[in-house]
Design a protein around this motif. Structure first.
Motif, short mmCIF file in Angstrom:
data_model
loop_
_atom_site.label_atom_id
_atom_site.label_comp_id
_atom_site.label_asym_id
_atom_site.label_seq_id
_atom_site.Cartn_x
_atom_site.Cartn_y
_atom_site.Cartn_z
N LEU A 241 13.81 85.41 9.96
CA LEU A 241 12.36 85.48 9.95
C LEU A 241 11.81 85.35 8.54
O LEU A 241 10.84 84.61 8.30
CB LEU A 241 11.89 86.79 10.59
CG LEU A 241 10.38 87.07 10.56
CD1 LEU A 241 9.60 85.96 11.25
CD2 LEU A 241 10.09 88.42 11.22
N LEU A 242 12.43 86.02 7.59
CA LEU A 242 11.96 85.94 6.20
C LEU A 242 12.19 84.54 5.62
O LEU A 242 11.34 84.02 4.89
CB LEU A 242 12.69 86.98 5.35
CG LEU A 242 12.42 88.45 5.71
CD1 LEU A 242 13.23 89.38 4.80
CD2 LEU A 242 10.94 88.78 5.61
N LEU A 243 13.30 83.92 5.97
CA LEU A 243 13.58 82.56 5.47
C LEU A 243 12.63 81.54 6.07
O LEU A 243 12.42 80.46 5.48
CB LEU A 243 15.03 82.17 5.80
CG LEU A 243 16.13 82.92 5.06
CD1 LEU A 243 17.49 82.55 5.65
CD2 LEU A 243 16.10 82.64 3.56
N ALA A 244 12.05 81.85 7.21
CA ALA A 244 11.13 80.92 7.89
C ALA A 244 9.74 80.95 7.28
O ALA A 244 8.88 80.15 7.67
CB ALA A 244 11.04 81.26 9.37
N GLY A 245 9.51 81.84 6.32
CA GLY A 245 8.17 82.00 5.78
C GLY A 245 8.00 81.48 4.37
O GLY A 245 8.96 81.23 3.64
N GLU A 246 6.73 81.31 4.01
CA GLU A 246 6.37 81.02 2.63
C GLU A 246 6.03 82.37 2.00
O GLU A 246 5.04 83.01 2.35
CB GLU A 246 5.15 80.09 2.59
CG GLU A 246 4.74 79.68 1.20
CD GLU A 246 3.51 78.77 1.21
OE1 GLU A 246 3.59 77.64 0.76
OE2 GLU A 246 2.46 79.25 1.71
N LYS B 194 7.21 80.43 -2.36
CA LYS B 194 8.28 79.49 -2.03
C LYS B 194 8.64 79.63 -0.55
O LYS B 194 8.47 80.68 0.05
CB LYS B 194 9.51 79.75 -2.89
CG LYS B 194 9.39 79.25 -4.31
CD LYS B 194 10.75 79.31 -5.01
CE LYS B 194 10.69 78.69 -6.40
NZ LYS B 194 12.01 78.71 -7.06
N GLY B 195 9.18 78.54 0.00
CA GLY B 195 9.58 78.56 1.39
C GLY B 195 8.68 77.65 2.21
O GLY B 195 7.71 77.11 1.69
N PRO B 196 9.00 77.49 3.47
CA PRO B 196 10.16 78.08 4.13
C PRO B 196 11.47 77.42 3.70
O PRO B 196 11.46 76.30 3.19
CB PRO B 196 9.87 77.81 5.61
CG PRO B 196 9.07 76.55 5.60
CD PRO B 196 8.22 76.63 4.37
#
Length: 326
Positions: A202-207, A228-230
């Protein structure tokens, strides 16, 4: 799949009917858990399916121990890179490795890193309990379980985004170099996460803000807040734990969620907030709730209850279908 009006408690559920659940060592925590916010299925493997064993290999990516499982026809035929983030049982769980192999058979080059580098879950190795212990042994076992619960609580408190995400980022960057063809073929990196690993997906899927809190390097304060991200193209999450309302902020990648009815570890309040936030943010998402199953049911492992077996297969199909659709 037909859903009963009231979920029945599975025989393999976390809390034993004959014994009242013990309160957590963390004040205010839910009682039917063996750690700060982890149920039994997060910290102990189910029996491994008979006649099945890991088919991948252990190596290192970015100096992080990693299990890699490749399609049988790779690299002759193109593949797509899939990051698999486990529950607390971690890298050396055979069930987690077999789970990675299942996705590899579907054409994904699976990278499963050791997120808890040099800090494994206490007692995470698969073990068999004595079948008919004496009264004295039962007392000893209860004392040992209390001590183990305390160690798990302490271990879990150390597993923060500040600690875990930098390890994952090292593996992602190394995988981009080592398997550039798979990343390019998939148009990015796909991810699946179970229990603890679900929150990380979930955290990696976000900016997110480019700060230490999100596993990034410290930047010059005068430069202002940089986001940064996703870091993933799409993700599928099964019975996530430790998720907060704030974790959904900035989500950009499409996500599918495998949820458990009446799950203390992924509450209805958090689930409803996530559904509403993603809908209002126009982020494609899917939430499917399974009843009559224990938290952690989606991970490879044997169950006697036919309903759980069917739900386990359905959850895998849901996650796989989501990845293939994106």
């Amino acid at each position: 799949m037909a859903e009963p009006e009231v979920a029945t408690k599975a025989p393999e559920s976390d809390a034993a009917e004959a014994e009242a659940p013990q309160p957590s060592l963390i004040p205010g925590d839910t009682p039917a858990q063996s750690g700060a916010s982890l149920g039994e299925h997060c910290v102990k493997d189910r029996p491994t399916p008979f006649g099945v064993g890991p088919a991948g290999e252990m190596t290192q990516l970015g100096s992080v121990d990693t299990y890699i499982s490749k399609p049988a026809d790779y690299p002759q035929l193109p593949s797509k890179l899939l990051l698999l983030l486990t529950g607390a049982t971690g890298l050396h769980s055979e069930n987690n490795q077999i789970q990675a192999d299942a996705f590899a058979k579907e054409g994904y080059l699976v990278v499963m890193p050791d997120m808890f580098s040099n800090d494994p879950l206490p007692g995470s190795a698969t073990y068999q309990e004595e079948k008919d212990p004496s009264v004295i042994e039962q007392i000893k076992m209860r004392a040992a379980e209390t001590a183990k619960s305390f160690l798990i609580d302490m271990w879990l408190a150390r597993q923060t985004p500040e600690k875990v995400l930098p390890i994952i980022h090292k593996v992602i960057e190394a995988a981009k170099d080592e398997f550039a063809d798979a990343v390019a073929n998939g148009g990015g990196i796909y991810a699946v996460g179970y229990c603890f690993g679900g929150r990380m997906v979930l955290l990696l899927a976000g900016e997110k803000p480019d700060t230490v809190a999100w596993g990034q390097q410290i930047k010059d304060e005068e430069a202002g807040v940089v986001k940064k991200g996703p870091f993933i193209k799409a993700g599928a999450i099964a019975h996530a734990t430790l998720v907060t309302r704030e974790d959904f902020e900035g989500t950009k990648a499409p996500l599918a969620f495998v949820c458990v009815e009446n799950d203390q570890l992924f509450s209805d309040e958090i689930k409803e907030h996530g559904e509403n936030y993603l809908k209002e943010s126009n982020i494609e998402s899917e939430f499917k709730t399974y009843s009559g199953v224990p938290h952690g049911f989606g991970v490879v492992g044997e169950y006697e209850d036919t309903k759980i077996k069917v739900a386990q297969a359905d959850a895998y199909d849901q996650m796989l279908g989501w990845l293939k659709a994106h």
